[in-house]
Design a protein around this motif. Structure first.
Motif, PDB file in Angstrom:
ATOM      1  N   LEU A  63       0.838  -1.198   0.000  1.00 53.95           N
ATOM      2  CA  LEU A  63       0.000   0.000   0.000  1.00 53.95           C
ATOM      3  C   LEU A  63       0.876   1.253   0.000  1.00 53.95           C
ATOM      4  O   LEU A  63       0.601   2.210  -0.740  1.00 53.95           O
ATOM      5  N   LEU A  64       1.919   1.269   0.821  1.00 54.21           N
ATOM      6  CA  LEU A  64       2.807   2.435   0.850  1.00 54.21           C
ATOM      7  C   LEU A  64       3.395   2.697  -0.526  1.00 54.21           C
ATOM      8  O   LEU A  64       3.509   3.844  -0.969  1.00 54.21           O
ATOM      9  N   CYS A  65       3.754   1.632  -1.213  1.00 56.03           N
ATOM     10  CA  CYS A  65       4.358   1.773  -2.544  1.00 56.03           C
ATOM     11  C   CYS A  65       3.354   2.271  -3.578  1.00 56.03           C
ATOM     12  O   CYS A  65       3.757   2.795  -4.632  1.00 56.03           O
ATOM     13  N   CYS A  66       2.078   2.123  -3.305  1.00 53.73           N
ATOM     14  CA  CYS A  66       1.040   2.571  -4.239  1.00 53.73           C
ATOM     15  C   CYS A  66       0.631   4.023  -4.013  1.00 53.73           C
ATOM     16  O   CYS A  66      -0.070   4.605  -4.848  1.00 53.73           O
ATOM     17  N   LEU A  67       1.047   4.628  -2.893  1.00 54.23           N
ATOM     18  CA  LEU A  67       0.654   6.005  -2.608  1.00 54.23           C
ATOM     19  C   LEU A  67       1.345   6.972  -3.554  1.00 54.23           C
ATOM     20  O   LEU A  67       2.496   6.749  -3.965  1.00 54.23           O
ATOM     21  N   PRO A  68       0.691   8.074  -3.903  1.00 49.83           N
ATOM     22  CA  PRO A  68       1.357   9.093  -4.721  1.00 49.83           C
ATOM     23  C   PRO A  68       2.569   9.649  -3.981  1.00 49.83           C
ATOM     24  O   PRO A  68       2.589   9.730  -2.752  1.00 49.83           O
ATOM     25  N   GLY A  69       3.568  10.059  -4.711  1.00 47.52           N
ATOM     26  CA  GLY A  69       4.790  10.541  -4.094  1.00 47.52           C
ATOM     27  C   GLY A  69       4.601  11.764  -3.214  1.00 47.52           C
ATOM     28  O   GLY A  69       5.368  11.994  -2.277  1.00 47.52           O
ATOM     29  N   GLU A  70       3.575  12.577  -3.514  1.00 44.60           N
ATOM     30  CA  GLU A  70       3.347  13.787  -2.729  1.00 44.60           C
ATOM     31  C   GLU A  70       2.405  13.567  -1.539  1.00 44.60           C
ATOM     32  O   GLU A  70       2.095  14.507  -0.795  1.00 44.60           O
ATOM     33  N   ALA A  71       1.965  12.340  -1.336  1.00 40.08           N
ATOM     34  CA  ALA A  71       1.052  12.052  -0.224  1.00 40.08           C
ATOM     35  C   ALA A  71       1.765  12.252   1.114  1.00 40.08           C
ATOM     36  O   ALA A  71       2.962  12.008   1.246  1.00 40.08           O
ATOM     37  N   LEU A  72       1.002  12.687   2.114  1.00 36.06           N
ATOM     38  CA  LEU A  72       1.530  12.872   3.463  1.00 36.06           C
ATOM     39  C   LEU A  72       0.950  11.783   4.357  1.00 36.06           C
ATOM     40  O   LEU A  72      -0.278  11.595   4.410  1.00 36.06           O
ATOM     41  N   VAL A  73       1.829  11.074   5.045  1.00 33.82           N
ATOM     42  CA  VAL A  73       1.408   9.974   5.919  1.00 33.82           C
ATOM     43  C   VAL A  73       1.720  10.371   7.353  1.00 33.82           C
ATOM     44  O   VAL A  73       2.869  10.677   7.693  1.00 33.82           O
ATOM     45  N   LEU A  74       0.699  10.359   8.212  1.00 31.83           N
ATOM     46  CA  LEU A  74       0.847  10.800   9.598  1.00 31.83           C
ATOM     47  C   LEU A  74       0.577   9.645  10.547  1.00 31.83           C
ATOM     48  O   LEU A  74      -0.476   9.008  10.481  1.00 31.83           O
ATOM     49  N   GLU A  75       1.522   9.394  11.430  1.00 39.66           N
ATOM     50  CA  GLU A  75       1.400   8.324  12.426  1.00 39.66           C
ATOM     51  C   GLU A  75       1.014   8.920  13.778  1.00 39.66           C
ATOM     52  O   GLU A  75       1.761   9.717  14.356  1.00 39.66           O
ATOM     53  N   LEU A  76      -0.164   8.549  14.274  1.00 40.41           N
ATOM     54  CA  LEU A  76      -0.609   9.009  15.587  1.00 40.41           C
ATOM     55  C   LEU A  76      -0.524   7.919  16.644  1.00 40.41           C
ATOM     56  O   LEU A  76      -0.598   8.216  17.843  1.00 40.41           O
ATOM     57  N   ALA A  77      -0.381   6.678  16.225  1.00 36.57           N
ATOM     58  CA  ALA A  77      -0.421   5.558  17.162  1.00 36.57           C
ATOM     59  C   ALA A  77       0.940   5.339  17.812  1.00 36.57           C
ATOM     60  O   ALA A  77       1.983   5.752  17.307  1.00 36.57           O
ATOM     61  N   SER A  78       0.897   4.661  18.942  1.00 32.10           N
ATOM     62  CA  SER A  78       2.121   4.284  19.646  1.00 32.10           C
ATOM     63  C   SER A  78       2.770   3.106  18.928  1.00 32.10           C
ATOM     64  O   SER A  78       2.152   2.453  18.091  1.00 32.10           O
ATOM     65  N   ARG A 106       6.468  11.412   2.416  1.00 31.89           N
ATOM     66  CA  ARG A 106       6.569  12.319   3.561  1.00 31.89           C
ATOM     67  C   ARG A 106       5.796  11.678   4.716  1.00 31.89           C
ATOM     68  O   ARG A 106       4.573  11.680   4.727  1.00 31.89           O
ATOM     69  N   ALA A 107       6.531  11.122   5.663  1.00 29.92           N
ATOM     70  CA  ALA A 107       5.919  10.411   6.788  1.00 29.92           C
ATOM     71  C   ALA A 107       6.299  11.099   8.085  1.00 29.92           C
ATOM     72  O   ALA A 107       7.481  11.351   8.346  1.00 29.92           O
ATOM     73  N   LEU A 108       5.307  11.420   8.896  1.00 26.97           N
ATOM     74  CA  LEU A 108       5.521  12.081  10.177  1.00 26.97           C
ATOM     75  C   LEU A 108       5.028  11.192  11.295  1.00 26.97           C
ATOM     76  O   LEU A 108       3.982  10.541  11.171  1.00 26.97           O
ATOM     77  N   ALA A 109       5.748  11.179  12.403  1.00 28.43           N
ATOM     78  CA  ALA A 109       5.304  10.464  13.595  1.00 28.43           C
ATOM     79  C   ALA A 109       4.957  11.498  14.659  1.00 28.43           C
ATOM     80  O   ALA A 109       5.777  12.356  14.991  1.00 28.43           O
ATOM     81  N   ALA A 110       3.747  11.424  15.188  1.00 28.32           N
ATOM     82  CA  ALA A 110       3.314  12.412  16.176  1.00 28.32           C
ATOM     83  C   ALA A 110       2.495  11.764  17.281  1.00 28.32           C
ATOM     84  O   ALA A 110       1.347  12.141  17.535  1.00 28.32           O
ATOM     85  N   PRO A 111       3.069  10.773  17.986  1.00 30.48           N
ATOM     86  CA  PRO A 111       2.356  10.221  19.139  1.00 30.48           C
ATOM     87  C   PRO A 111       2.342  11.245  20.271  1.00 30.48           C
ATOM     88  O   PRO A 111       3.216  12.107  20.347  1.00 30.48           O
ATOM     89  N   GLY A 112       1.358  11.180  21.142  1.00 35.38           N
ATOM     90  CA  GLY A 112       1.302  12.120  22.265  1.00 35.38           C
ATOM     91  C   GLY A 112       1.062  13.556  21.839  1.00 35.38           C
ATOM     92  O   GLY A 112       1.607  14.491  22.425  1.00 35.38           O
ATOM     93  N   LEU A 113       0.225  13.764  20.835  1.00 34.59           N
ATOM     94  CA  LEU A 113       0.001  15.112  20.308  1.00 34.59           C
ATOM     95  C   LEU A 113      -0.515  16.127  21.339  1.00 34.59           C
ATOM     96  O   LEU A 113      -0.108  17.286  21.290  1.00 34.59           O
ATOM     97  N   PRO A 114      -1.420  15.758  22.244  1.00 37.57           N
ATOM     98  CA  PRO A 114      -1.931  16.787  23.162  1.00 37.57           C
ATOM     99  C   PRO A 114      -0.837  17.530  23.921  1.00 37.57           C
ATOM    100  O   PRO A 114      -0.961  18.727  24.175  1.00 37.57           O
ATOM    101  N   GLY A 115       0.236  16.820  24.270  1.00 33.87           N
ATOM    102  CA  GLY A 115       1.299  17.455  25.026  1.00 33.87           C
ATOM    103  C   GLY A 115       2.153  18.405  24.207  1.00 33.87           C
ATOM    104  O   GLY A 115       2.849  19.257  24.764  1.00 33.87           O
ATOM    105  N   THR A 116       2.109  18.293  22.876  1.00 35.55           N
ATOM    106  CA  THR A 116       2.933  19.146  22.023  1.00 35.55           C
ATOM    107  C   THR A 116       2.115  20.171  21.246  1.00 35.55           C
ATOM    108  O   THR A 116       2.559  21.302  21.055  1.00 35.55           O
TER     109      THR A 116
END
Length: 286
Positions: free
Chosen positions: A222-237, A253-263
């Motif tokens: 699935l990751l390989c099928c995403l468009p190159g400009e897609a943004l992937v956001l990780e909220l889970a631990s 473009r993949a971001l990891a942002a667990p614990g968002l309320p604190g930041t």
């Protein structure tokens, strides 16, 4: 009342300020690097901090790897030490205690309130997380959410609230869920709902992907099928919903942002903590 605020991040420091503003006596420990009013002592020992406290406030999460979660402290105490400093019958409020710590506390005769088992706190925390996720998507992308095509994986509290907010902002939202009942609920409120096995067929059309499931629900294919400009956001631990190394290697473009309320919104998170602590204290008096 006398509160002992032990460990934690900026949420804990702001909670200490709010309690002081309400006229309570507040002591702190393992918050040496936090900005605190002079009226809040920075006790050098855990025993001095918790002595005589009506309630001991631990962070959420309370611990990481058996140590008190204390990113603003100069050193980290073990949870054995924390439990050992408290007295039988003492009230401790925090979040996400490990089974071992819960067992130690029970043996010590402590009254423990795990915030992550309270629906009022968990729902409020989910709302802050969903709003913080939207802020990240807007900040990190050159797109608007209006007319964007978003995938939200997981139909828990965060996934549900996030999907609804994205739809309200004009996004075309697909919700991925394992349970048929959850997919039916998503469809009933106007979302497209798919099982995880069907996601590869729609991956090529997505602009944003937000995962809320702490399990690998997004396949490498699935990751390989995403468009190159897609943004992937990780909220889970951890382990998270996808392979971040692969995502980086294929140029996503993949971001990891667990614990968002604190930041993203520490003051809102602290105010939620305060309201919940007040409810717990009222319940203890009944």
């Amino acid at each position: 009342m006398r509160y002992a605020v032990v460990g934690g991040d900026r949420r804990s420091a702001l909670l200490a300020r709010l309690l002081l503003r309400q006229g309570h006596r507040v002591h702190s420990f393992a918050l040496e690097k936090a900005e605190l009013p002079a009226e809040i002592p920075r006790d050098l020992s855990l025993h001095a901090c918790v002595y005589g406290a009506d309630c001991v406030l631990l962070p959420t999460p309370a611990e990481k790897g058996g140590l008190l979660y204390a990113p603003l402290g100069l050193s980290a105490a073990g949870m054995d030490e924390v439990v050992g400093a408290l007295w039988p019958g003492g009230l401790v409020i925090g979040g996400r205690f490990s089974p071992r710590t819960a067992e130690l506390a029970q043996r010590a005769g402590l009254r423990i309130e795990d915030l992550m088992r309270r629906p009022d706190y968990v729902l409020g925390n989910a709302a802050i997380t969903a709003e913080g996720a939207i802020g990240l998507l807007l900040r990190e992308s050159e797109r608007t959410l209006l007319h964007s095509r978003c995938l939200v994986t997981g139909w828990g509290r965060v996934g549900r609230l996030l999907a609804l907010r994205l739809r309200a902002l004009g996004a075309e939202v697909t919700a991925a869920a394992r349970k048929a009942a959850d997919r039916a609920e998503a469809e009933a409120i106007g979302l497209r709902a798919l099982d995880y096995g069907a996601l590869e067929g729609v991956a090529g059309e997505l602009d944003f992907v937000v995962n809320t499931v702490p399990a690998r629900v997004l396949s490498d294919a699935l990751l390989c099928c995403l468009p190159g400009e897609a943004l992937v956001l990780e909220l889970a631990s951890p382990p998270g919903g996808f392979d971040p190394v692969l995502a980086k290697n294929i140029g996503l473009r993949a971001l990891a942002a667990p614990g968002l309320p604190g930041t993203s919104a520490p003051m809102a998170a602290a105010e939620l903590l305060l309201r919940t602590v007040e409810r717990v204290m009222a319940e203890q008096e009944e």
